[in-house]
Design a protein around this motif. Structure first.
Motif, short mmCIF file in Angstrom:
data_model
loop_
_atom_site.label_atom_id
_atom_site.label_comp_id
_atom_site.label_asym_id
_atom_site.label_seq_id
_atom_site.Cartn_x
_atom_site.Cartn_y
_atom_site.Cartn_z
N LEU A 124 -35.23 31.51 -31.28
CA LEU A 124 -35.13 30.32 -32.12
C LEU A 124 -35.12 30.71 -33.59
O LEU A 124 -35.79 31.66 -34.00
N ALA A 125 -34.36 29.98 -34.39
CA ALA A 125 -34.27 30.26 -35.82
C ALA A 125 -35.61 29.98 -36.50
O ALA A 125 -36.39 29.12 -36.06
N GLY A 126 -35.87 30.69 -37.57
CA GLY A 126 -37.14 30.56 -38.26
C GLY A 126 -37.40 29.17 -38.78
O GLY A 126 -38.53 28.66 -38.69
N ARG A 127 -36.38 28.51 -39.32
CA ARG A 127 -36.59 27.16 -39.86
C ARG A 127 -36.97 26.19 -38.74
O ARG A 127 -37.75 25.26 -38.94
N GLU A 128 -36.40 26.40 -37.55
CA GLU A 128 -36.75 25.55 -36.41
C GLU A 128 -38.21 25.77 -36.00
O GLU A 128 -38.92 24.81 -35.68
N LEU A 129 -38.66 27.02 -36.03
CA LEU A 129 -40.05 27.31 -35.68
C LEU A 129 -41.01 26.70 -36.71
O LEU A 129 -42.08 26.21 -36.34
N ILE A 130 -40.63 26.74 -37.98
CA ILE A 130 -41.46 26.13 -39.02
C ILE A 130 -41.56 24.62 -38.80
O ILE A 130 -42.62 24.01 -38.98
N GLN A 131 -40.46 23.99 -38.40
CA GLN A 131 -40.49 22.56 -38.12
C GLN A 131 -41.43 22.24 -36.96
O GLN A 131 -42.14 21.23 -36.97
N ILE A 132 -41.44 23.11 -35.95
CA ILE A 132 -42.36 22.93 -34.82
C ILE A 132 -43.80 22.98 -35.32
O ILE A 132 -44.63 22.13 -34.96
N LEU A 133 -44.11 23.96 -36.16
CA LEU A 133 -45.47 24.07 -36.71
C LEU A 133 -45.81 22.86 -37.57
O LEU A 133 -46.95 22.38 -37.55
N GLN A 134 -44.83 22.36 -38.30
CA GLN A 134 -45.07 21.20 -39.15
C GLN A 134 -45.40 19.96 -38.30
O GLN A 134 -46.32 19.20 -38.63
N HIS A 135 -44.69 19.77 -37.20
CA HIS A 135 -44.96 18.64 -36.33
C HIS A 135 -46.35 18.76 -35.69
O HIS A 135 -47.06 17.76 -35.55
N ARG A 136 -46.73 19.97 -35.32
CA ARG A 136 -48.05 20.17 -34.72
C ARG A 136 -49.16 19.93 -35.75
O ARG A 136 -50.22 19.41 -35.41
N ARG A 137 -48.91 20.29 -37.00
CA ARG A 137 -49.91 20.03 -38.03
C ARG A 137 -50.07 18.52 -38.24
O ARG A 137 -51.19 18.02 -38.37
N GLU A 138 -48.96 17.81 -38.25
CA GLU A 138 -49.01 16.36 -38.43
C GLU A 138 -49.71 15.68 -37.26
O GLU A 138 -50.31 14.62 -37.43
N ALA A 139 -49.65 16.31 -36.07
CA ALA A 139 -50.32 15.76 -34.89
C ALA A 139 -51.77 16.23 -34.78
O ALA A 139 -52.45 15.93 -33.79
N ASN A 140 -52.24 16.99 -35.79
CA ASN A 140 -53.63 17.48 -35.84
C ASN A 140 -53.98 18.40 -34.67
O ASN A 140 -55.12 18.43 -34.20
N VAL A 141 -52.99 19.17 -34.18
CA VAL A 141 -53.27 20.14 -33.11
C VAL A 141 -52.95 21.56 -33.56
O VAL A 141 -53.02 22.50 -32.76
N ALA A 142 -52.59 21.76 -34.85
CA ALA A 142 -52.31 23.10 -35.37
C ALA A 142 -53.63 23.77 -35.73
O ALA A 142 -53.94 24.01 -36.90
N ILE A 143 -54.42 24.06 -34.70
CA ILE A 143 -55.74 24.65 -34.88
C ILE A 143 -56.03 25.55 -33.69
O ILE A 143 -55.65 25.25 -32.55
N GLU A 144 -56.65 26.70 -33.95
CA GLU A 144 -57.03 27.63 -32.89
C GLU A 144 -58.52 27.94 -33.03
O GLU A 144 -58.98 28.37 -34.09
N PHE A 145 -59.27 27.71 -31.95
CA PHE A 145 -60.71 27.95 -31.95
C PHE A 145 -60.98 29.39 -31.49
O PHE A 145 -60.39 29.85 -30.51
#
Length: 355
Positions: free
Chosen positions: A32-53
């Protein structure tokens, strides 16, 4: 440099997009292209799940994972910003590490020398923040290899950033059941057929560029060999003719000696990166062994403080001057730091291999 001399160290790396799957070795999953991966991370941050315990029991179910993480230290993607400038897009990521062992900090009165501990509420823990800036092409060909500047701030090391990014992308791939069609031979009629295989993307930080980088020979350590391991690999065993064969499941270890590489330092760095990428794309896990000046070999995990020091020693690095003293934590992306990191990413001479 600013008159006050306040500086901050920035590491230069390549951020590489890869994909892994359990498909046959000759069937490589799409990258996958880098910009697409960044968009995935952005959506996960907006959903409040971009966190690793860290140290918590993991679970594919996001709600269960978040409950299991209560009371544990964690790293999260605090903010992400994407901007366009010319032929490139720039993604600025702000990571935040929260440590459950840091509940207070000591202060001393400079007049009386009396000291005391300042503490927060029971739910307030010590925190650290660090930036990352990545450059992606907009219209030109995307080869999955991007310039990246990392602000190391222990305990947020480049290794922890890489682990966070890859875990987040794996969770996304599992949630949407990301898959591709691989062409394999049937076991009975031996006719080729399309079989869907699940795969997940990942991002790796490679420190194989820059003026100060010496991947295979420096003062103290020299790369001895690379070990590539794949567990439960299916192997075909032939008997006499190709018509009689059987398949077995075995653990496969492939050891590649660094002595096989070219003598030229630049050519050897490129050779090592290519060998590692070749095996990792086939699903092998890589482990590098370094020979110390005393003759022994070193491997294994490191404490984050030692790992952070190793990053500073091994990776190409640059200094940026700041108008205000650098802070250990900040709630938002620091525009000055992000802008100067972007300048380093755009500075072509910093990314040329040493002659």
């Amino acid at each position: 440099m600013a008159e006050n001399g306040l500086t901050r160290v920035i590491l230069l790396n390549r951020l590489v997009s890869l994909s892994t799957s359990r498909a046959p070795p000759d069937q490589i999953p799409p990258t996958l292209a880098g910009r697409e991966l960044i968009q995935i991370l952005q959506h996960r941050r907006e959903a409040n799940v971009a966190i690793e315990f860290l140290g918590a029991t993991d679970d594919e179910d996001e709600a269960v994972r978040l409950r299991n993480g209560a009371g544990h230290s964690f790293i999260r993607l605090s903010q992400i910003r994407v901007s366009l400038a010319g032929d490139y897009a720039y993604a600025t990521l702000l990571f935040e590490h929260v440590d459950d062992t840091v509940r207070s900090f000591p202060v001393v009165n400079t007049m009386t020398y009396a000291g005391r501990e300042i503490g927060g509420d029971p739910s307030e823990w010590g925190s650290t923040a660090a930036h990352m800036v990545v450059r992606f092409p907009v219209e030109s060909y995307d080869d999955g290899n991007y310039r990246c500047a990392v602000e190391p701030h222990s305990p947020i090391t480049r290794s922890l950033m890489q682990t966070f990014l890859s875990r987040q992308l794996r969770r996304y791939a599992s949630s949407v059941e990301l898959s591709f069609d691989a062409t394999v031979q049937g076991k009975r009629d031996r006719r080729p057929k399309q079989v869907p295989y699940r795969f997940h993307p990942k991002l790796e930080l490679w420190a194989d560029v820059g003026r100060g980088m010496n991947l295979v020979g420096g003062k103290g350590t020299v790369l001895s060999h690379m070990l590539f391991t794949k567990r439960s690999e299916v192997q075909s065993i032939h008997h006499g003719t190709t018509l009689s064969h059987e398949e077995v499941v075995a653990d496969v270890d492939i050891k590649v000696s660094a002595k096989q590489g070219p003598e030229d330092a630049d050519a050897r760095r490129s050779w090592l990166a290519d060998v590692r990428k070749f095996f990792e794309q086939k699903g092998y896990k890589a482990k590098l062994y370094y020979r110390h000046a005393g003759g022994g070999t070193l491997s294994g995990g490191l404490h984050h403080s030692i790992e952070g020091a190793a990053d500073i020693f091994m990776c190409p690095k640059e200094l940026i001057a700041l108008t205000l003293p650098p802070k250990r934590w900040q709630p938002d992306i620091n525009d000055e730091i992000a802008s100067k990191m972007k300048d380093l990413v755009d500075k072509d001479q910093l990314w040329e291999r040493r002659k």
